[in-house]
Design an enzyme around this catalytic site. Structure first.
Site, PDB file in Angstrom:
ATOM      1  N   ASP A  51      -9.246  18.337 -13.728  1.00  0.00           N
ATOM      2  CA  ASP A  51      -9.522  16.750 -13.916  1.00  0.00           C
ATOM      3  C   ASP A  51      -9.774  17.010 -15.259  1.00  0.00           C
ATOM      4  O   ASP A  51     -10.478  17.563 -16.143  1.00  0.00           O
ATOM      5  CB  ASP A  51     -11.029  16.402 -13.725  1.00  0.00           C
ATOM      6  CG  ASP A  51     -11.372  15.077 -13.800  1.00  0.00           C
ATOM      7  OD1 ASP A  51     -10.805  14.273 -15.095  1.00  0.00           O
ATOM      8  OD2 ASP A  51     -11.961  14.484 -13.530  1.00  0.00           O
ATOM      9  N   ARG A  71       0.845  -1.241   0.008  1.00  0.00           N
ATOM     10  CA  ARG A  71       0.163   0.373   0.069  1.00  0.00           C
ATOM     11  C   ARG A  71       0.438   1.618  -0.473  1.00  0.00           C
ATOM     12  O   ARG A  71       0.332   2.827  -0.855  1.00  0.00           O
ATOM     13  CB  ARG A  71      -1.046   0.247   0.702  1.00  0.00           C
ATOM     14  CG  ARG A  71      -1.639   1.263   1.361  1.00  0.00           C
ATOM     15  CD  ARG A  71      -3.029   1.069   2.404  1.00  0.00           C
ATOM     16  NE  ARG A  71      -2.629   0.812   3.740  1.00  0.00           N
ATOM     17  CZ  ARG A  71      -1.920   1.189   5.121  1.00  0.00           C
ATOM     18  NH1 ARG A  71      -1.625   1.606   5.065  1.00  0.00           N
ATOM     19  NH2 ARG A  71      -1.383   0.124   5.741  1.00  0.00           N
TER      20      ARG A  71
HETATM   21  N1  PLP Z   1     -13.984  12.057 -13.822  1.00  0.00           N
HETATM   22  C1  PLP Z   1     -14.335  11.659 -15.030  1.00  0.00           C
HETATM   23  C2  PLP Z   1     -14.492  13.674 -15.962  1.00  0.00           C
HETATM   24  C3  PLP Z   1     -14.697  10.932 -15.469  1.00  0.00           C
HETATM   25  O1  PLP Z   1     -15.501  10.861 -16.487  1.00  0.00           O
HETATM   26  C4  PLP Z   1     -14.928   9.776 -14.205  1.00  0.00           C
HETATM   27  C5  PLP Z   1     -15.698   8.993 -14.672  1.00  0.00           C
HETATM   28  O2  PLP Z   1     -16.383   8.457 -15.964  1.00  0.00           O
HETATM   29  C6  PLP Z   1     -14.655   9.817 -13.421  1.00  0.00           C
HETATM   30  C7  PLP Z   1     -13.402  11.341 -13.552  1.00  0.00           C
HETATM   31  C8  PLP Z   1     -14.674   9.006 -12.072  1.00  0.00           C
HETATM   32  O3  PLP Z   1     -13.533   8.515 -12.589  1.00  0.00           O
HETATM   33  P1  PLP Z   1     -14.193   6.319 -12.361  1.00  0.00           P
HETATM   34  O4  PLP Z   1     -14.791   5.874 -12.785  1.00  0.00           O
HETATM   35  O5  PLP Z   1     -13.162   5.972 -12.784  1.00  0.00           O
HETATM   36  O6  PLP Z   1     -13.385   6.595 -10.749  1.00  0.00           O
END
Ligand code: PLP
Length: 407
Positions: free
Chosen positions: A177, A47
């Site tokens: 993101d 971990r």
């Molecule tokens: N961020 C975005 C822009 C996403 O489209 C998604 C999932 O569709 C996520 C985060 C979450 O990712 P995960 O499904 O791998 O947890």
């Protein structure tokens, strides 16, 4: 130094492979032996870290131009770890058009934890400034601006450089993101962003066979805090999955080139189709964000969305596709189609969803690497069916109008 496409293939070798194996080994060990009681081994418990994960973490840090990368059990686990850097009472300015799962994590988890969120349209820089002023008059400290460069599912483009600049002027950090973009199309840290997040489930792994998340930090100070959260919250990516993401990253450029070529062709096809009211893809010259995308992105990726005309049922299209599979997720080699209102964005209350422009007529496509003619033919035949289904009800409408007029 190797160029980006070479870095994708090779990663950063870690010197533990003396077998000549071309691929880094997968270490399936949860624990590692100490040489003696007072030794401090490089690896002790998986971990905390292991060589398979480290390969991937160095690979993504190199590709994103960050100091350190972190691999998590999912994109949401990565987001959870990063948002947990903040303290109860802190405020975060957050884009109002973010992934539904992130929206839910923020509203149903982190607000209970005492974090405050102010949701604004992050494309409107005045609105972001106003959110900082609001916090100041509330006597609250804004610690971060959180957004997605390409928003989901409307593919609006946020200006990473401008948002990082505003955040820094107010002593906050910028977190993006970049799942929809990937480092192949943009490296947000080069634009001043402080932390980049990915659902590696999507383009980076690229084959719909693994759920994974990544984070990359611009500074050692942030990296140390993310490492602590990763190790203490414990949502780490297991070795076999780390290797699946590593392997996916090797072909990212090839896949993305084909995906965005296909996506643009489909966007052009849909824009000319009489049943389609609007196409959302910033690679189209008609898109309002086309010039910003040209300035900050090397391409617009493989996801687009479109709205059918009122009276056409999106389900009649979605249920009749054969090459596109009806499924959530995106960024993989196969093409997927979905209905945001009831699938990816079901967590967003309808009224709020409509305010954001995620209408009941919206369909999202995640375009893969298939032959583009099969994809457009598939869409065409499904649109034809939807038109035939819609036509009788439109005729009935006309008949009703006539009856009324006659009466
Ligand atoms: N961020 C975005 C822009 C996403 O489209 C998604 C999932 O569709 C996520 C985060 C979450 O990712 P995960 O499904 O791998 O947890």
């Amino acid at each position: 130094m190797a160029r980006f496409k070479t870095q994708l293939v090779h990663g950063v070798a870690i010197e533990d492979n003396n077998t000549g194996a071309i691929n880094p080994p997968i270490y399936n060990s949860s624990t590692y032996a100490f040489e003696s009681v007072d030794s401090v081994p490089r690896w002790d418990y998986a971990r905390s870290g292991n060589p398979t994960r480290e390969f991937l973490e160095q690979q993504i840090a190199q590709l994103e131009h960050g100091v350190r990368g972190f691999a998590f059990a999912s994109g949401l686990a990565a987001i959870h770890a990063v948002l947990s850097l903040f303290d109860p009472g802190n405020r975060i300015i957050v884009g109002d058009n973010i992934y539904g799962g992130t929206y839910s994590q923020i509203n149903e988890f982190f607000t209970r934890w005492g974090l405050q969120f102010d949701a604004v349209d992050t494309r409107d820089l005045d609105a972001v400034e106003a959110a900082f002023e609001r916090a100041a008059s509330d006597g609250v400290s804004v610690k971060a601006v959180y957004f997605e460069t390409l928003t989901n599912p409307l593919l609006k483009v946020n200006d990473d450089a401008a948002l990082a600049d505003i955040a820094h002027r107010h002593n906050a950090i910028a977190i993006v993101d970049n799942t929809f973009v990937t480092p192949y199309l943009q490296k947000p840290l080069d634009y001043g962003v402080d932390i980049v997040l990915h659902s590696a489930t999507k383009y980076l792994a690229g084959h719909s066979d693994v759920v994974a998340g990544l984070a990359v930090a611009r500074t050692e100070e942030l990296a140390n805090r993310i490492y602590f959260a990763q190790n203490r919250l414990g949502g780490v990516l297991p070795p076999a999955e780390c290797d699946a993401v590593r392997r996916g990253i090797q072909t990212l450029a090839l896949r993305m080139d084909r995906q965005q070529q296909n996506a643009l062709a489909i966007a052009n096809f849909l824009e000319r189709h009489p049943l389609v009211a609007a196409v959302h893809y910033p690679g189209l010259p008609s898109n309002e964000d086309y010039h910003l995308a040209l300035r900050e992105l090397q391409g617009c990726g493989g996801v687009l969305s479109f709205e059918v005309r009122k009276g056409v049922n999106p389900a009649d299209i979605l249920d009749n596709l054969h090459v596109f599979r009806l499924a959530v997720s995106l960024g993989a080699v196969e093409s997927l189609a979905e209905f945001p209102a009831s699938m990816t964005h079901f967590e967003v209350p309808r009224e709020e969803r409509l305010k954001l422009g995620i209408t009941d007529e919206l369909i999202r496509l995640a375009v893969g690497i298939e032959d583009v003619f099969d994809l457009t033919e598939d869409l065409k035949q499904a649109l034809d069916i939807a038109e035939r289904v819609a036509a009788p009800s439109r005729r009935q409408e006309t008949a009703r109008v006539k009856v009324t007029v006659n009466a």
